[in-house]
Design a protein around this motif. Sequence first.
Motif, PDB file in Angstrom:
ATOM      1  N   ASN A 197       9.575   3.551   6.811  1.00 19.80           N
ATOM      2  CA  ASN A 197       9.365   2.187   7.294  1.00 19.80           C
ATOM      3  C   ASN A 197       8.642   2.185   8.641  1.00 19.80           C
ATOM      4  O   ASN A 197       7.792   1.327   8.899  1.00 19.80           O
ATOM      5  CB  ASN A 197      10.707   1.458   7.418  1.00 19.80           C
ATOM      6  N   ARG A 240      10.691  -4.347   7.358  1.00 15.10           N
ATOM      7  CA  ARG A 240      11.459  -3.254   6.759  1.00 15.10           C
ATOM      8  C   ARG A 240      12.236  -2.477   7.818  1.00 15.10           C
ATOM      9  O   ARG A 240      13.378  -2.071   7.588  1.00 15.10           O
ATOM     10  CB  ARG A 240      10.523  -2.319   5.993  1.00 15.10           C
ATOM     11  N   GLU A 244      16.382  -2.499   7.870  1.00 10.92           N
ATOM     12  CA  GLU A 244      17.018  -1.230   7.497  1.00 10.92           C
ATOM     13  C   GLU A 244      18.199  -0.969   8.415  1.00 10.92           C
ATOM     14  O   GLU A 244      18.037  -0.837   9.624  1.00 10.92           O
ATOM     15  CB  GLU A 244      16.015  -0.081   7.615  1.00 10.92           C
TER      16      GLU A 244
END
Length: 459
Positions: A197, A240, A244
């Motif tokens: 990411n 992202r 996360e």
Amino acid sequence: MREHGGVTRGEIKQGAAVTVVVLLLLGLVAAWSVLIPGVDAWENIVAAVIGSLRITGPVAAAFAAWVALRKRRATRDLPLTTWRALKAPLAIVLVVAGSFAATVLVLAGRTLLTEQAGRLSLTGLGMGMAGLALYSVIGWVAGWMLPYTPTVPLAGLGCYALFSWLADGAGWAGRLAPGTGEPYDLFQGLSGAVFLNQIIWLLGVTGALLLGWAALVTRQALVLAFALLATLGAATGVARVLSEPRPAAAHEIAYSCQEWPITVCLHPGMRGGLTELGAAFTEIASRLAETPAAFTRVEQRPLDEPLKPSHGLAPIHVPDLSAGFAEEAAHEYVDALAARCPGSPADGYREIVTAWLRGEPLPGGPLLEHEYAAAWFSGLNEHQRREWLRMFFSDFQACKLSATHFGGGPAGTPPQVSTPVATQVHQESAPQVYPVYPDPSGQPSPNWGPEMSPQSWHR
């Protein structure tokens, strides 16, 4: 001498060679300072080279700014095509990426001589290169837009300040800077998904900056369209990265253990510390025998996990294997056996017991009664101290130790430590003093009776 867009090819090659050497040396020094001492694990190597970006990144930005301002001055009146505009900054990215790869190879060559735990994270290395690319592009854009000599050091210093602020920031800001987070815990591991990411975010913002600059200098709509696509990719990467979750718990590992004289288990990357830890904790284990904290196994736990000593197991924290690590682990473990007693005389008595458990000189304490207690406790032999701790361990943990546990304090008469002091306990004029278990080499006193058995001392 041939020229490359107004800048001599020899100057470019010489500057690139110097930059590679400087970045390699700085990368090795910075990575070495980040390495966890004594740890033989691939994750340690990856975390170290990523940590070196704080130093090598600003140098790469300064180098890119220097090349950009030279090229801007040389091509001031010349039209630029998209390829001619992008060729130089892409070459700079390749140069700094090559220096990063060389740093990894040097460190990996050292580690190949020893057995390494864990695995090499390719996504982690990719994230490091993507971070260096971003540094370089920021420096290039700054050098082109502000073609002045002071821009070169200012680009490096600005990048250092910006990314240090991001890396040290709490919450979402810390996730945007290329890094693993500090302090790094081997038990946490390196998440490939998090690195992936970050790669998307870093390459996205790098592409947006570079293509946006190219669209500005070439005035081509197609390049601008690609810059907008890169911006969309950067936004996707940010989403992202922020969505996360950080690893909440340590993953299971296969410990490396030493089975004798007590079992000591460490992360496999720290197996070199087994012997020293075993020596440090064997004496502590013998002194805690037959108490609720008795243990036969010492086990390393994650740094963020509180130490909770239990019967049979001694959990410890070992952040690294630097000098004195075993003594530090023993000190922290013994401190965790009993809570501190701030503002209470019991804390001074607690310090006497913990110092003995650690094998240190007994402290006198802030009060006269503590000095007397330390002198009294030092007069006991090792067997008597262990029996004393076995009987009064609950008082030690509950901050209930007092002068009566240590011969009665300055006002009392110090008892003989070789035999029970039953006659003193029964004297009404003297304060109650807990007796001391006799030396096993001595003979019991004739006055020793059922009422003075060890079991009756708890009453």
